[in-house]
Design a protein around this motif. Structure first.
Motif, PDB file in Angstrom:
ATOM      1  N   PHE A 186      19.818  16.609  65.656  1.00  0.00           N
ATOM      2  CA  PHE A 186      19.338  15.330  66.209  1.00  0.00           C
ATOM      3  C   PHE A 186      18.555  14.542  65.155  1.00  0.00           C
ATOM      4  N   CYS A 187      18.334  15.128  63.982  1.00  0.00           N
ATOM      5  CA  CYS A 187      17.357  14.583  63.027  1.00  0.00           C
ATOM      6  C   CYS A 187      18.052  13.821  61.896  1.00  0.00           C
ATOM      7  N   CYS A 215      13.408  17.159  53.954  1.00  0.00           N
ATOM      8  CA  CYS A 215      13.371  18.464  54.608  1.00  0.00           C
ATOM      9  C   CYS A 215      14.342  19.433  53.940  1.00  0.00           C
ATOM     10  N   LYS A 237      16.415  26.446  61.080  1.00  0.00           N
ATOM     11  CA  LYS A 237      15.194  27.082  61.592  1.00  0.00           C
ATOM     12  C   LYS A 237      15.529  28.463  62.144  1.00  0.00           C
ATOM     13  N   PHE A 256      15.539  22.122  55.078  1.00  0.00           N
ATOM     14  CA  PHE A 256      16.567  22.719  55.954  1.00  0.00           C
ATOM     15  C   PHE A 256      17.928  22.046  55.775  1.00  0.00           C
ATOM     16  N   TRP A 257      17.920  20.832  55.226  1.00  0.00           N
ATOM     17  CA  TRP A 257      19.186  20.120  55.036  1.00  0.00           C
ATOM     18  C   TRP A 257      20.015  20.717  53.892  1.00  0.00           C
ATOM     19  N   ILE A 292      16.088  12.778  59.042  1.00  0.00           N
ATOM     20  CA  ILE A 292      15.000  12.594  58.068  1.00  0.00           C
ATOM     21  C   ILE A 292      15.489  12.320  56.648  1.00  0.00           C
ATOM     22  N   GLU A 330      11.643  22.251  69.596  1.00  0.00           N
ATOM     23  CA  GLU A 330      12.776  21.308  69.664  1.00  0.00           C
ATOM     24  C   GLU A 330      13.700  21.500  70.867  1.00  0.00           C
ATOM     25  N   CYS A 367      18.490  20.046  61.594  1.00  0.00           N
ATOM     26  CA  CYS A 367      18.545  19.949  63.054  1.00  0.00           C
ATOM     27  C   CYS A 367      19.492  18.789  63.388  1.00  0.00           C
ATOM     28  N   SER A 396      10.249  20.056  56.456  1.00  0.00           N
ATOM     29  CA  SER A 396       9.871  21.438  56.137  1.00  0.00           C
ATOM     30  C   SER A 396      10.079  21.725  54.645  1.00  0.00           C
TER      31      SER A 396
HETATM   32  S1  SF4 Z   1      13.595  18.191  62.820  1.00  0.00           S
HETATM   33 FE1  SF4 Z   1      12.166  18.879  61.243  1.00  0.00          FE
HETATM   34  S2  SF4 Z   1      12.935  20.846  60.574  1.00  0.00           S
HETATM   35 FE2  SF4 Z   1      14.611  19.852  61.666  1.00  0.00          FE
HETATM   36  S3  SF4 Z   1      15.761  18.826  60.060  1.00  0.00           S
HETATM   37 FE3  SF4 Z   1      14.316  17.334  60.848  1.00  0.00          FE
HETATM   38  S4  SF4 Z   1      12.521  17.501  59.538  1.00  0.00           S
HETATM   39 FE4  SF4 Z   1      13.790  19.312  59.181  1.00  0.00          FE
END
Ligand code: SF4
Lengths: 424, 155
Positions: free
Chosen positions: A169-170, A158, A293, A160-161, A172, A279, A167, A217
């Motif tokens: 909590f994530c 992702c 985001k 966004f990192w 990924i 979310e 996010c 993303s």
């Molecule tokens: S929840 Fe989705 S947008 Fe947010 S960090 Fe994880 S993969 Fe990326």
């Protein structure tokens, strides 16, 4: 929303599982058990692990968010209850008060302090699981099988990192980096592998009711998410080439695309339903928890785009996921559970009025996520949340078949819809 | 769970014999379904194959397994009738057992798209012909009858 002024119910005042089941006697006990197992996590006894049959059960899986197993030893990928309710969770060696899966008299049970809670079953392998694509990729690394859903997650990284916007909590990117290192699971899938794996999966009678795609993303492109949209078009076309009609039951869980991007997706693929996760259904908390985001798109625009998708996919064919309970996270979350629930359900009602079902998963403070050492709210909170979201669908005649107990299995609220389905 | 004897099990296995499944919704409104394919498995559980995910029967069975509400199956040849009350114990939607019955349903009719395999565990079995009901009534409620039936000159 200030931690200093809000109050939280003390942990010792929390009702036990039995007390919650008895208090909410009109809510499915299976759904309550599922929520609590996800929330408290679980471990396996040696006997239970001995019942794992690698020739029959799934023991490794491509997982986007979560984990692909936390230990050296193979463990079942997940559990199924007697009523067909899925539990989407991995055992956690870090859990403070886990349930225990045990084998007793030839059957598997979830137990708590030595008492049997419910019978469970391990997830079976789909027939394609041990096969390889023509490129030599193990098919289990291309598609993951939930009990009735085929998951194709073409990109487990992702963007966004990159600038600290993940996010909270994530996990990924942490998970995909580890999966690449430990199990050689590629972060990106190839379209031909997707085509061949879906072709193989469809040969098994009655195995799947939905094909779902999701990924991290991708922010690049002429406009933000353009490259993500193009990737999905390529992958959905590859999967779709196996169906005799253009549209097939399918879901995309993706970034919040604009109307032009959504129309391109809809018109160029077999996709029938769309999810983009809000979310945390509160602007201030979204800005804190989903920083990337919020910075790149913003809460209001993310929400507007989800609602705009109804005009393209149709009422009932758009959902938005929330990480249930994350709104109570320290230090900025809403610590009073009644207040948190009110905030979430009011926003969910606004979505429902505009044709979008809000669906929740149970927040698991995962290793590899910024919130890994946090605590989830009480079980009662989750029961009220699931019932509240399901009640909204009844109130607004909103059907959530696209995300139901067998097409997804990760939402206690849509599990409840099964007992009073709303016509679409 | 109680055991169904071989005589009744044979009737359940016979696809030519009438079988009825009675369920109720959460308000107690009954719903009846006639389905000769209802059968029994090797574990003595009654097997009902639901073809429609959101049918009234399926929704009632979901609520029955969730809230331990009993359902009834009547099996009848005309001459012999038995009623079996029980509780749904398993709602099978995937895995080898589901696949077995999914293929079986397809063989019966290529249009069938099996939703759920229900396994109902029997708890109470009663013979349910008029003769059986009457002899039970006479044994348990000997005062409940019309007097003309006892008058001189009647059989
Ligand atoms: S929840 Fe989705 S947008 Fe947010 S960090 Fe994880 S993969 Fe990326």
């Amino acid at each position: 929303m200030c931690a200093a002024t809000a109050q939280s119910a003390s942990r010792s005042e929390e009702l036990t599982l039995k007390e919650v089941i008895s208090k909410y006697s009109n809510v499915s006990p299976f759904v309550i058990i599922k929520s609590d197992i996800t929330r408290r996590s679980f471990v396996y006894t040696e006997r239970a692990l001995g019942a794992l049959d690698k020739t029959k059960h799934q023991h490794q899986q491509r997982v986007l968010i979560g984990s692909n197993g936390d230990g050296e030893r193979a463990v079942p990928v997940s559990l199924l209850l007697r009523d067909g309710t899925s539990i989407i969770a991995m055992p956690s060696p870090h859990a403070k008060n886990p349930y225990v899966v045990d084998e007793i008299g030839g059957k598997l049970y979830i137990t708590d302090q030595g008492e049997i809670v419910e019978e469970v079953e391990y997830w079976y392998k789909p027939h394609y699981y041990d096969k390889f694509t023509s490129a030599g990729t193990p098919m289990w690394q291309v598609a993951s099988a939930r009990p009735q859903r085929l998951d194709i997650d073409p990109n487990s990284h992702c963007h966004f990192w990159h600038k600290g916007g993940a996010c909270k909590f994530c996990n990924i990117n942490a998970n995909s980096t580890r999966s690449r290192k430990e199990s050689n699971i590629q972060k990106q899938l190839q379209a031909q592998d997707v085509y061949e794996t879906v072709r193989e999966a469809l040969k098994q009678p009655g195995a799947f009711t939905n094909l779902k795609m999701s990924s991290g993303s991708i922010l690049s492109g002429a406009e933000i998410f353009d490259d993500e949209v193009e990737m999905y078009i390529e992958m959905l076309q590859a999967a779709g080439a196996n169906f005799r009609q253009r549209k097939f039951p399918s879901t995309l869980v993706a970034s919040a695309f604009n109307e032009r991007q959504l129309a391109r997706l809809y018109e160029n693929t077999g996709l029938m339903t769309y999810t983009s996760d809000i979310e945390i259904p509160n602007e201030e908390l979204f800005a804190w928890i989903c920083k990337g985001k919020h910075q790149e798109v913003g809460y209001r625009e993310w929400k507007r785009r989800i609602i705009a998708a109804v005009d393209i996919f149709g009422r009932g064919n758009v959902t938005s996921g929330i990480v249930g309970g994350c709104e109570t996270a320290r230090p900025h979350g809403i610590r009073d559970e009644a207040e948190a629930l009110k905030v979430v359900l009011e926003e969910a009602e606004d979505f429902a009025q505009q044709g979008v079902s809000m669906v929740h998963c149970v927040w698991v403070p995962m290793q590899g996520s910024a919130f890994h050492n946090q605590e989830t709210p009480s079980l009662e909170y989750y029961v009220q949340l699931a019932k509240g979201l399901s009640d909204l669908r009844v109130k607004y005649s909103l059907n959530a078949d696209m995300d139901n107990y067998r097409k997804c299995g990760n939402h206690p609220d849509t599990d409840l819809d099964r007992g009073r389905p709303v016509a679409g | 769970m109680t055991t169904i004897n071989e005589e009744i099990a044979a009737l359940l296995r016979d696809s030519g014999v009438s079988k009825v499944l009675a369920t109720a919704d959460m308000q107690g409104v009954p719903h009846i379904l006639l389905d000769q394919s209802i059968t029994i498995n090797d574990e003595g559980q009654i097997v009902y194959l639901e073809l429609t995910e959101t049918s009234q029967t399926n929704v009632n069975l979901v609520n029955s397994i969730w809230f331990k509400r009993r359902v009834a199956v009547t099996v009848s040849t005309g001459k012999e009738t038995y009623q079996i009350k029980g509780t749904p114990a398993y709602s099978i939607i995937c895995g080898p057992v589901f696949e077995h019955y999914y293929k079986q349903a397809l063989e019966r009719n290529p249009d069938y798209d099996l939703s759920t395999v229900w396994l109902i565990e029997p708890e109470e079995i009663t013979a349910d012909t008029y003769a059986h009901r009457r002899s039970r009534e006479q044994a348990e409620h000997p005062l409940v009858m019309h007097l003309d039936r006892l008058a001189l000159g009647t059989i």
